[in-house]
Design a protein around this motif. Structure first.
Motif, PDB file in Angstrom:
ATOM      1  N   SER A  97       9.001   1.340  -3.030  1.00 34.22           N
ATOM      2  CA  SER A  97       8.026   0.994  -4.056  1.00 34.22           C
ATOM      3  C   SER A  97       6.793   0.476  -3.331  1.00 34.22           C
ATOM      4  O   SER A  97       6.899  -0.373  -2.458  1.00 34.22           O
ATOM      5  CB  SER A  97       8.611  -0.092  -4.951  1.00 34.22           C
ATOM      6  OG  SER A  97       7.603  -0.716  -5.680  1.00 34.22           O
ATOM      7  N   ALA A 180       3.145  -7.019 -11.007  1.00 33.90           N
ATOM      8  CA  ALA A 180       4.322  -7.172 -10.146  1.00 33.90           C
ATOM      9  C   ALA A 180       4.439  -8.620  -9.707  1.00 33.90           C
ATOM     10  O   ALA A 180       3.461  -9.213  -9.285  1.00 33.90           O
ATOM     11  CB  ALA A 180       4.202  -6.273  -8.923  1.00 33.90           C
ATOM     12  N   SER A 184       9.801  -9.356 -11.401  1.00 32.39           N
ATOM     13  CA  SER A 184       9.981  -7.922 -11.660  1.00 32.39           C
ATOM     14  C   SER A 184      10.740  -7.279 -10.503  1.00 32.39           C
ATOM     15  O   SER A 184      11.557  -6.372 -10.719  1.00 32.39           O
ATOM     16  CB  SER A 184       8.638  -7.225 -11.921  1.00 32.39           C
ATOM     17  OG  SER A 184       7.760  -7.399 -10.842  1.00 32.39           O
ATOM     18  N   ALA A 185      10.511  -7.752  -9.277  1.00 32.24           N
ATOM     19  CA  ALA A 185      11.206  -7.179  -8.112  1.00 32.24           C
ATOM     20  C   ALA A 185      12.708  -7.465  -8.177  1.00 32.24           C
ATOM     21  O   ALA A 185      13.536  -6.575  -7.971  1.00 32.24           O
ATOM     22  CB  ALA A 185      10.620  -7.748  -6.824  1.00 32.24           C
ATOM     23  N   ARG A 187      14.501  -8.279 -10.819  1.00 29.02           N
ATOM     24  CA  ARG A 187      15.069  -7.573 -11.975  1.00 29.02           C
ATOM     25  C   ARG A 187      15.385  -6.118 -11.613  1.00 29.02           C
ATOM     26  O   ARG A 187      16.469  -5.610 -11.881  1.00 29.02           O
ATOM     27  CB  ARG A 187      14.067  -7.641 -13.146  1.00 29.02           C
ATOM     28  CG  ARG A 187      14.550  -6.984 -14.401  1.00 29.02           C
ATOM     29  CD  ARG A 187      13.461  -6.956 -15.472  1.00 29.02           C
ATOM     30  NE  ARG A 187      13.928  -6.188 -16.594  1.00 29.02           N
ATOM     31  CZ  ARG A 187      14.655  -6.666 -17.583  1.00 29.02           C
ATOM     32  NH1 ARG A 187      14.958  -7.942 -17.621  1.00 29.02           N
ATOM     33  NH2 ARG A 187      15.064  -5.891 -18.558  1.00 29.02           N
ATOM     34  N   ARG A 188      14.411  -5.476 -10.972  1.00 29.98           N
ATOM     35  CA  ARG A 188      14.587  -4.082 -10.572  1.00 29.98           C
ATOM     36  C   ARG A 188      15.779  -3.935  -9.627  1.00 29.98           C
ATOM     37  O   ARG A 188      16.614  -3.039  -9.796  1.00 29.98           O
ATOM     38  CB  ARG A 188      13.299  -3.607  -9.888  1.00 29.98           C
ATOM     39  CG  ARG A 188      13.421  -2.214  -9.364  1.00 29.98           C
ATOM     40  CD  ARG A 188      12.165  -1.720  -8.728  1.00 29.98           C
ATOM     41  NE  ARG A 188      12.510  -0.489  -8.016  1.00 29.98           N
ATOM     42  CZ  ARG A 188      11.629   0.358  -7.540  1.00 29.98           C
ATOM     43  NH1 ARG A 188      10.346   0.131  -7.702  1.00 29.98           N
ATOM     44  NH2 ARG A 188      12.006   1.433  -6.897  1.00 29.98           N
ATOM     45  N   LEU A 189      15.872  -4.822  -8.633  1.00 29.29           N
ATOM     46  CA  LEU A 189      16.958  -4.718  -7.647  1.00 29.29           C
ATOM     47  C   LEU A 189      18.322  -4.980  -8.275  1.00 29.29           C
ATOM     48  O   LEU A 189      19.307  -4.333  -7.935  1.00 29.29           O
ATOM     49  CB  LEU A 189      16.696  -5.667  -6.473  1.00 29.29           C
ATOM     50  CG  LEU A 189      15.524  -5.240  -5.567  1.00 29.29           C
ATOM     51  CD1 LEU A 189      15.180  -6.334  -4.569  1.00 29.29           C
ATOM     52  CD2 LEU A 189      15.852  -3.937  -4.839  1.00 29.29           C
ATOM     53  N   LEU A 191      19.141  -4.397 -11.450  1.00 34.54           N
ATOM     54  CA  LEU A 191      19.494  -3.265 -12.312  1.00 34.54           C
ATOM     55  C   LEU A 191      19.833  -2.030 -11.488  1.00 34.54           C
ATOM     56  O   LEU A 191      20.763  -1.297 -11.819  1.00 34.54           O
ATOM     57  CB  LEU A 191      18.374  -2.987 -13.316  1.00 34.54           C
ATOM     58  CG  LEU A 191      18.119  -4.139 -14.318  1.00 34.54           C
ATOM     59  CD1 LEU A 191      16.957  -3.812 -15.230  1.00 34.54           C
ATOM     60  CD2 LEU A 191      19.367  -4.465 -15.131  1.00 34.54           C
ATOM     61  N   GLU A 192      19.097  -1.803 -10.399  1.00 34.44           N
ATOM     62  CA  GLU A 192      19.357  -0.620  -9.559  1.00 34.44           C
ATOM     63  C   GLU A 192      20.699  -0.696  -8.849  1.00 34.44           C
ATOM     64  O   GLU A 192      21.365   0.316  -8.659  1.00 34.44           O
ATOM     65  CB  GLU A 192      18.254  -0.473  -8.498  1.00 34.44           C
ATOM     66  CG  GLU A 192      17.030   0.240  -9.034  1.00 34.44           C
ATOM     67  CD  GLU A 192      15.945   0.373  -7.986  1.00 34.44           C
ATOM     68  OE1 GLU A 192      14.861   0.821  -8.358  1.00 34.44           O
ATOM     69  OE2 GLU A 192      16.169   0.010  -6.810  1.00 34.44           O
TER      70      GLU A 192
END
Ligand SMILES: [Mg+2]
Length: 269
Positions: A97, A180, A184-185, A187-189, A191-192
């Motif tokens: 990203s 960002a 948000s970082a 959360r993304r990690l 969920l991924e």
């Protein structure tokens, strides 16, 4: 460290194959130094971290520094790095990203505006233009309180002019994208990777975004997530850190915390 926290760390280690460990760098893994360039992650901390990699599903650093800078400071293989306050994510050395070009244009324009501001220089504010943010440092200024006011006023004007946001941290005012943040970082990690448990250790205002994001995911419950939020206390800590964190520890207790995770991982089945 209190017994209750030790118990929470043991529980986290027991589900390490489905757990994420998130660490801020400055003030957490690396003690604060008068100049950010002098800060370093002690070898014992790097070694403890590298032993946790591979044991836990995700070991990630979340920093205001660029991901590249964090990678150089750590030199630990297998970690994920969310740099630039979450705007850049690097996994196994590969950028997954990156900073959008239009943001770079806004940051460059803001940097030019700050460079023209003679008052900042006079107050002893040091402007550091980073990959996806601008830091206005006041550490080392003759009158840090006065420098902080000058930095905040200049950052506020630049934020308004170029659609950025600014916030005060430890002896610094940061100017960055509203799109960002560390929240948000993280959360993304989460969920991924699909982890079910997460530890976050941070000391500053931007870490509160990450703590709130994890708490929010925990409350949402889809997917289920248990979070353990640890604030590193200091004279410069924002008061909200006490409310956001489950526990407060000192910077000196970070290494014992890593070792406790390592020990309980070795003991747990
Ligand atoms: Mg920090």
């Amino acid at each position: 460290m209190v017994g209750e926290l030790m118990q929470r760390l043991r529980e986290l280690s027991a589900e390490r194959e489905n757990a994420a460990l998130f660490f801020d760098v400055d003030g957490v893994l690396a003690p604060i130094r008068p100049l950010p360039g002098d800060a370093a992650v002690p070898d014992v901390v790097r070694e403890a971290l590298s032993r946790l990699v591979g044991s836990f599903k995700l070991v990630a650093m979340v920093s205001g520094r660029s991901a590249h800078e964090v990678a150089l400071m750590l030199a630990v293989a297998g970690v994920t790095i969310a740099g630039d306050h979450g705007a850049t994510i690097v996994r196994d050395g590969v950028e997954v990203s990156s900073v959008p070009p239009e943001l770079l244009g806004r940051l460059e324009a803001a940097a030019r505006m700050l460079a023209r501001d003679g008052g900042l220089k006079k107050a002893g504010v040091r402007v550091e233009v980073k990959a996806a943010s601008i830091a206005l440092h006041v550490r080392g200024a003759a009158d840090p309180a006065d420098a902080m006011e000058s930095a905040a006023a200049a950052a506020s004007a630049a934020a308004a002019a170029f659609d950025l946001i600014h916030h005060r941290g430890r002896a610094v005012v940061d100017l960055r994208s509203p799109d960002a943040d560390k929240g948000s970082a993280v959360r993304r990690l989460v969920l991924e990777t699909g982890v079910r448990a997460a530890l976050y250790v941070g000391d500053d205002r931007t870490d509160i975004d990450a703590m709130r994001a994890l708490r929010f995911l925990e409350r949402e419950g889809t997917p289920p997530l248990r979070s353990l939020l640890i604030g590193v206390a200091s004279d410069e800590m924002p008061s909200e850190l006490t409310e956001a964190a489950d526990y407060l520890i000192s910077q000196a207790e970070v290494l014992p915390l890593l070792k406790a995770l390592e020990r309980s991982s070795a003991e747990a089945p």
